[in-house]
Design a protein around this motif. Sequence first.
Motif, short mmCIF file in Angstrom:
data_model
loop_
_atom_site.label_atom_id
_atom_site.label_comp_id
_atom_site.label_asym_id
_atom_site.label_seq_id
_atom_site.Cartn_x
_atom_site.Cartn_y
_atom_site.Cartn_z
N VAL A 1 0.83 -1.20 0.00
CA VAL A 1 0.00 0.00 0.00
C VAL A 1 0.87 1.26 0.00
N VAL A 2 1.99 1.21 0.69
CA VAL A 2 2.92 2.35 0.73
C VAL A 2 3.40 2.69 -0.68
N LYS A 3 3.66 1.68 -1.49
CA LYS A 3 4.12 1.91 -2.87
C LYS A 3 3.10 2.70 -3.68
N LYS A 4 1.81 2.50 -3.37
CA LYS A 4 0.74 3.13 -4.14
C LYS A 4 0.30 4.48 -3.54
N MET A 5 0.44 4.63 -2.23
CA MET A 5 -0.07 5.84 -1.58
C MET A 5 1.01 6.72 -0.96
N GLY A 6 2.15 6.12 -0.67
CA GLY A 6 3.19 6.85 0.02
C GLY A 6 3.13 6.59 1.51
N SER A 7 4.27 6.60 2.15
CA SER A 7 4.36 6.26 3.57
C SER A 7 3.64 7.25 4.47
N GLU A 8 3.60 8.53 4.06
CA GLU A 8 2.98 9.56 4.90
C GLU A 8 1.48 9.32 5.07
N LEU A 9 0.77 9.07 3.96
CA LEU A 9 -0.66 8.82 4.04
C LEU A 9 -0.97 7.52 4.76
N VAL A 10 -0.19 6.50 4.47
CA VAL A 10 -0.42 5.19 5.09
C VAL A 10 -0.23 5.27 6.60
N SER A 11 0.78 6.00 7.03
CA SER A 11 1.04 6.12 8.47
C SER A 11 -0.07 6.86 9.20
N VAL A 12 -0.77 7.73 8.48
CA VAL A 12 -1.88 8.47 9.08
C VAL A 12 -3.17 7.65 9.07
N ILE A 13 -3.46 7.02 7.92
CA ILE A 13 -4.74 6.31 7.76
C ILE A 13 -4.76 4.98 8.47
N PHE A 14 -3.71 4.19 8.26
CA PHE A 14 -3.73 2.81 8.75
C PHE A 14 -3.18 2.68 10.16
N LEU B 1 -4.87 1.76 14.19
CA LEU B 1 -6.03 1.09 14.79
C LEU B 1 -7.16 2.08 15.13
N PRO B 2 -6.87 3.25 15.71
CA PRO B 2 -7.95 4.20 16.00
C PRO B 2 -8.69 4.69 14.76
N ASN B 3 -8.00 4.74 13.61
CA ASN B 3 -8.63 5.22 12.39
C ASN B 3 -9.37 4.12 11.62
N ILE B 4 -8.89 2.90 11.71
CA ILE B 4 -9.50 1.80 10.96
C ILE B 4 -10.64 1.14 11.74
N ALA B 5 -10.51 1.07 13.05
CA ALA B 5 -11.52 0.39 13.88
C ALA B 5 -12.95 0.93 13.69
N PRO B 6 -13.14 2.26 13.55
CA PRO B 6 -14.52 2.76 13.38
C PRO B 6 -15.22 2.24 12.12
N ILE B 7 -14.44 1.75 11.16
CA ILE B 7 -15.03 1.24 9.92
C ILE B 7 -15.84 -0.02 10.19
N ILE B 8 -15.58 -0.67 11.33
CA ILE B 8 -16.40 -1.82 11.75
C ILE B 8 -17.86 -1.39 11.85
N ILE B 9 -18.10 -0.25 12.49
CA ILE B 9 -19.47 0.25 12.66
C ILE B 9 -20.07 0.61 11.30
N ILE B 10 -19.26 1.22 10.43
CA ILE B 10 -19.73 1.62 9.11
C ILE B 10 -20.12 0.39 8.29
N ALA B 11 -19.30 -0.66 8.37
CA ALA B 11 -19.60 -1.90 7.66
C ALA B 11 -20.88 -2.53 8.20
N PHE B 12 -21.05 -2.48 9.52
CA PHE B 12 -22.24 -3.03 10.17
C PHE B 12 -23.50 -2.30 9.69
N ILE B 13 -23.43 -0.97 9.64
CA ILE B 13 -24.58 -0.17 9.18
C ILE B 13 -24.92 -0.48 7.73
N GLY B 14 -23.89 -0.63 6.89
CA GLY B 14 -24.11 -1.00 5.50
C GLY B 14 -24.83 -2.33 5.39
N GLY B 15 -24.49 -3.26 6.28
CA GLY B 15 -25.15 -4.57 6.29
C GLY B 15 -26.61 -4.48 6.69
#
Length: 200
Positions: A150-163, A165-179
């Motif tokens: 992913v770093v090769k495609k986005m760059g280390s700066e963006l990956v270090s910010v996005i990926f 645990l505090p930023n990815i974990a909320p997507i669990i709720i978003i996926a649940f709502i979509g379901g």
Amino acid sequence: MDHKLQVKDLTHIGIFLVIYYILICICSMAGVLTAMAMKSALIAWIFFALAPFISGIFTGPVVILLMTKLQKPWGFFIFGIIPPILLALTGHTWIVPAGSLIFVILAEIILRLGKYKSFSAMMLAHAVFNIWTMMPLFAVILSAKMQASVVKKMGSELVSVIFTLPNIAPIIIIAFIGGIIGAFLGKLMLKKHFQKAGIV
């Protein structure tokens, strides 16, 4: 009711699996590829989050219809565990099916508690099951190989910010709502099937 899976049941699983997997690939790739092209961490995160959300909505009718046709123990488990395994076999880490196993088992348990005849159980099962679609995002955090890709495609700066645990974990709720939304959409589209199958 015969609780043993028959050839007809396995055929249903196979047919619905193909449709489901195609929809997942289209929805996920659309969101992920768009996210990777973004220069803003916030916008990229939004598109990463939209991937499992949209997947849950579009696959809802397919999964709900399968549940009405396959009202037997272990049927949904077989259906649910195959897509994560296919992802692992096509380049993702085995973290994806390992983590997804939790949500597939929970979905099967929920369906059993609803005796495979309760729409409320089906809705909740689909919402929980849909959480697996964001496991590839968790895999980026846990797998150095996936993170490097992913770093090769986005760059280390963006990956270090996005990926993180505090930023990815909320997507669990978003996926649940979509379901949840996808399940309701399925109910609206499949009213006659519900009546015929005796779903309450």
